[in-house]
Write an enzyme that holds these catalytic residues in place. Structure first.
Site, mmCIF file in Angstrom:
data_model
loop_
_atom_site.group_PDB
_atom_site.id
_atom_site.type_symbol
_atom_site.label_atom_id
_atom_site.label_comp_id
_atom_site.label_asym_id
_atom_site.label_seq_id
_atom_site.Cartn_x
_atom_site.Cartn_y
_atom_site.Cartn_z
ATOM 1 C CG ASN A 2 12.061 32.723 16.422
ATOM 2 O OD1 ASN A 2 12.231 33.483 14.797
ATOM 3 N ND2 ASN A 2 13.026 33.403 17.528
ATOM 4 C CD GLU A 40 16.266 35.546 17.967
ATOM 5 O OE1 GLU A 40 14.793 35.045 17.462
ATOM 6 O OE2 GLU A 40 16.885 34.525 18.035
ATOM 7 C CG ASP A 92 23.097 36.910 10.679
ATOM 8 O OD1 ASP A 92 24.297 36.421 10.012
ATOM 9 O OD2 ASP A 92 22.044 37.260 10.532
HETATM 10 C C1 F6R Z 1 21.167 33.742 9.304
HETATM 11 C C2 F6R Z 1 20.701 34.101 9.414
HETATM 12 C C3 F6R Z 1 18.795 33.696 9.800
HETATM 13 C C4 F6R Z 1 18.584 32.163 9.287
HETATM 14 C C5 F6R Z 1 17.495 31.180 9.915
HETATM 15 C C6 F6R Z 1 17.266 30.521 9.014
HETATM 16 O O1 F6R Z 1 22.281 34.300 8.770
HETATM 17 O O2 F6R Z 1 20.229 35.648 9.320
HETATM 18 O O3 F6R Z 1 18.192 34.300 10.114
HETATM 19 O O4 F6R Z 1 18.539 32.814 8.034
HETATM 20 O O5 F6R Z 1 17.952 31.269 11.056
HETATM 21 O O6 F6R Z 1 18.399 28.874 9.450
HETATM 22 P P1 F6R Z 1 18.041 27.926 9.033
HETATM 23 O O7 F6R Z 1 17.951 28.273 7.191
HETATM 24 O O8 F6R Z 1 19.111 27.339 9.352
HETATM 25 O O9 F6R Z 1 16.800 27.164 8.984
#
Ligand code: F6R
Length: 241
Positions: free
Chosen positions: A136, A143, A67
């Site tokens: 979440n 999401e 992403d």
């Molecule tokens: C990032 C992504 C997100 C993160 C998630 C957890 O490329 O796809 O899904 O893996 O937001 O983020 P952290 O590791 O910062 O807690």
């Protein structure tokens, strides 16, 4: 699903780097799905160390990031282009022609998504997908919603994600509210998935993942339907079930 519980973030990162390295040793032209965020940084550090020690060669791999924020300039320090350059891609011998990150500068995000998905398919799909998980339960930026998009798409970030990721932006920097993200189908089609989770804030998402209930309210729960998932979590992230 294979579950590996580690005592610390360091141990989680080391175990993840071993599995990543094995994949490249077994298949030097692996197609790797990559994640950003705080969680995989320790794994990337260890992979860079292995490369500097001469123990790993990344010259044959192809990479696709999950992403990117939208809109965002590649050169912005919070872009996932900058993140990957700083933590991994800029530090190992990958062929930059074969590294892919969704373009947050694209004037037509829908076409960008379609072209990105075509490139994944043309590369033969993803051999190993690295995932983190949002508080979440999001994976990529898929999401929680009534319905999840199967294909790569542009999405609004949820309040929970905007709040969690605001830590990467200073008060005077405007955080993008949208992202381009691989949809659930692209993730679920990966041959193997390595999911990393660290810290207490991930307990609720892992509780859903380990619950035997699949729900769009917690996208990570869909990984229960995949035949080859390894979860590596530190003890803090593991729920009492
Ligand atoms: C990032 C992504 C997100 C993160 C998630 C957890 O490329 O796809 O899904 O893996 O937001 O983020 P952290 O590791 O910062 O807690």
């Amino acid at each position: 699903m294979k579950v590996i519980v580690c005592e610390s973030y360091e141990e989680m990162s080391a175990r993840a780097a071993e599995i990543f390295a094995e994949q490249i040793k077994e298949k030097s032209d692996s197609v790797l799905g990559l994640a950003t965020g705080s969680t995989p940084i320790g794994m990337y550090d260890r992979l860079v160390d292995k490369y500097n020690d001469g123990a790993l060669d990344f010259s044959g791999v192809t990479t696709f990031n999950l992403d990117e924020y939208y809109p965002i300039k590649k050169s912005d320090r919070q872009s996932y282009h900058s993140f990957m350059n700083e933590h991994f891609l800029g530090k190992v011998n990958v062929d930059r022609e074969r590294t892919h990150i969704p373009n947050g500068e694209a004037s037509d995000p829908t076409s960008e998504c379609a072209e990105y998905e075509e490139k994944i398919n043309a590369a033969g799909g993803i051999d190993l997908q690295i995932l983190g998980v949002g508080q979440n339960g999001h994976i990529g930026f898929n999401e929680p919603k009534d319905g999840l998009d199967a294909g790569m798409h542009i999405t609004e970030l949820s309040e929970s994600t905007l709040e969690a990721n605001s830590r990467f932006f200073s008060a005077d920097e405007k955080m993008p509210t949208m992202a381009l993200t691989m949809g659930m189908e692209n993730i679920m089609k990966a041959k193997k998935i390595l999911l990393l989770a660290s810290g207490k804030s991930k307990q609720e998402a892992l509780r859903n993942l380990l619950s035997r209930v699949v729900t769009t309210d917690c996208p990570v729960s869909f990984l229960q339907l995949h035949p080859n998932v390894t979860l590596i979590a530190d003890r803090e992230a593991m729920p009492n079930i």
